[in-house]
Design an enzyme around this catalytic site. Structure first.
Site, mmCIF file in Angstrom:
data_model
loop_
_atom_site.group_PDB
_atom_site.id
_atom_site.type_symbol
_atom_site.label_atom_id
_atom_site.label_comp_id
_atom_site.label_asym_id
_atom_site.label_seq_id
_atom_site.Cartn_x
_atom_site.Cartn_y
_atom_site.Cartn_z
ATOM 1 N N CYS A 3 8.365 68.716 34.284
ATOM 2 C CA CYS A 3 7.292 67.889 33.708
ATOM 3 C C CYS A 3 5.964 68.387 34.271
ATOM 4 O O CYS A 3 5.888 69.501 34.784
ATOM 5 C CB CYS A 3 7.531 66.405 33.978
ATOM 6 N N ASN A 6 5.951 66.678 38.496
ATOM 7 C CA ASN A 6 7.222 66.687 39.259
ATOM 8 C C ASN A 6 7.287 65.521 40.251
ATOM 9 O O ASN A 6 7.848 65.644 41.341
ATOM 10 C CB ASN A 6 7.453 68.032 39.974
ATOM 11 N N CYS A 8 7.270 62.000 38.556
ATOM 12 C CA CYS A 8 7.750 60.854 37.771
ATOM 13 C C CYS A 8 8.973 61.199 36.923
ATOM 14 O O CYS A 8 10.078 60.734 37.194
ATOM 15 C CB CYS A 8 6.644 60.312 36.857
ATOM 16 N N ARG A 9 8.796 62.017 35.876
ATOM 17 C CA ARG A 9 9.875 62.237 34.910
ATOM 18 C C ARG A 9 10.925 63.242 35.372
ATOM 19 O O ARG A 9 12.133 62.958 35.320
ATOM 20 C CB ARG A 9 9.294 62.695 33.557
ATOM 21 N N SER A 10 10.502 64.431 35.791
ATOM 22 C CA SER A 10 11.522 65.445 36.109
ATOM 23 C C SER A 10 12.357 65.111 37.346
ATOM 24 O O SER A 10 13.537 65.480 37.385
ATOM 25 C CB SER A 10 10.918 66.854 36.186
HETATM 26 P P1 4NP Z 1 5.091 63.482 35.699
HETATM 27 O O1 4NP Z 1 3.879 62.426 35.744
HETATM 28 O O2 4NP Z 1 4.584 64.704 34.960
HETATM 29 O O3 4NP Z 1 6.148 62.771 34.926
HETATM 30 O O4 4NP Z 1 5.469 63.765 37.134
HETATM 31 C C1 4NP Z 1 2.636 62.763 36.282
HETATM 32 C C2 4NP Z 1 2.394 62.550 37.606
HETATM 33 C C3 4NP Z 1 1.157 62.869 38.157
HETATM 34 C C4 4NP Z 1 0.188 63.408 37.361
HETATM 35 C C5 4NP Z 1 0.432 63.638 36.036
HETATM 36 C C6 4NP Z 1 1.664 63.319 35.490
HETATM 37 N N1 4NP Z 1 -1.068 63.717 37.911
HETATM 38 O O5 4NP Z 1 -1.957 64.138 37.158
HETATM 39 O O6 4NP Z 1 -1.266 63.596 39.126
#
Ligand code: 4NP
Length: 141
Positions: A3, A6, A8-10
């Site tokens: 994602c 890294n 939340c989703r992955s």
């Molecule tokens: P992820 O979510 O891609 O599912 O891990 C996010 C977590 C943090 C950020 C963006 C997306 N960020 O911009 O910090």
């Protein structure tokens, strides 16, 4: 499993796929990474850790890392959460062999980023859970 952050989703996808693979007797190496580097070295977002724990999966010991080109050599399949992840990972592909490894986890749908909405973590867990189940079915049969 890839994602953006890294966190939340992955990490959920890594934990869920490891859990389902083990439950199906599959000796698969499953890992996750982000296309971005903001959270490298951190653990998963607490909301993801909590959602996973409520389903009996511990992702708390995962450590965030950034996707790297050598992941194309190490892994047979690279599953991404959304279309930005898809284009970011594909932009690093060196050849058609790399390109063919990269797919959306949900096939033709995206796993939305839950970062700005606490209420999205459980639905995201369930989306990823369904996607992993379909992947195991497709890869095993
Ligand atoms: P992820 O979510 O891609 O599912 O891990 C996010 C977590 C943090 C950020 C963006 C997306 N960020 O911009 O910090």
């Amino acid at each position: 499993m890839v994602c953006l952050g890294n966190i939340c989703r992955s990490p959920l996808a890594e934990g869920i796929m490891q859990h389902q693979a083990a439950a199906n007797g599959l000796n698969w190496e499953v890992d996750s990474a982000g296309t971005g580097n903001w959270h490298v070295g951190e653990g998963p977002d607490r909301r993801s850790t909590r959602a996973a724990r409520s389903h009996g999966i511990d992702i708390s010991k995962q450590v965030c890392r950034q996707f790297k080109v050598s992941d194309f050599d190490h892994f047979d399949h690279i599953f991404v959460m959304d279309k930005n992840n898809l284009s970011d990972v594909l932009s690093l592909a060196r050849n058609e062999h790399d390109t063919q490894k990269v797919k959306l986890l949900l096939g033709d749908k995206v796993v939305p980023d839950p970062y700005y909405d606490d209420n999205q973590f459980e639905p995201v867990f369930e989306l990823i859970e369904g996607g992993c189940k379909d992947i195991i079915r497709d890869l095993v049969n």
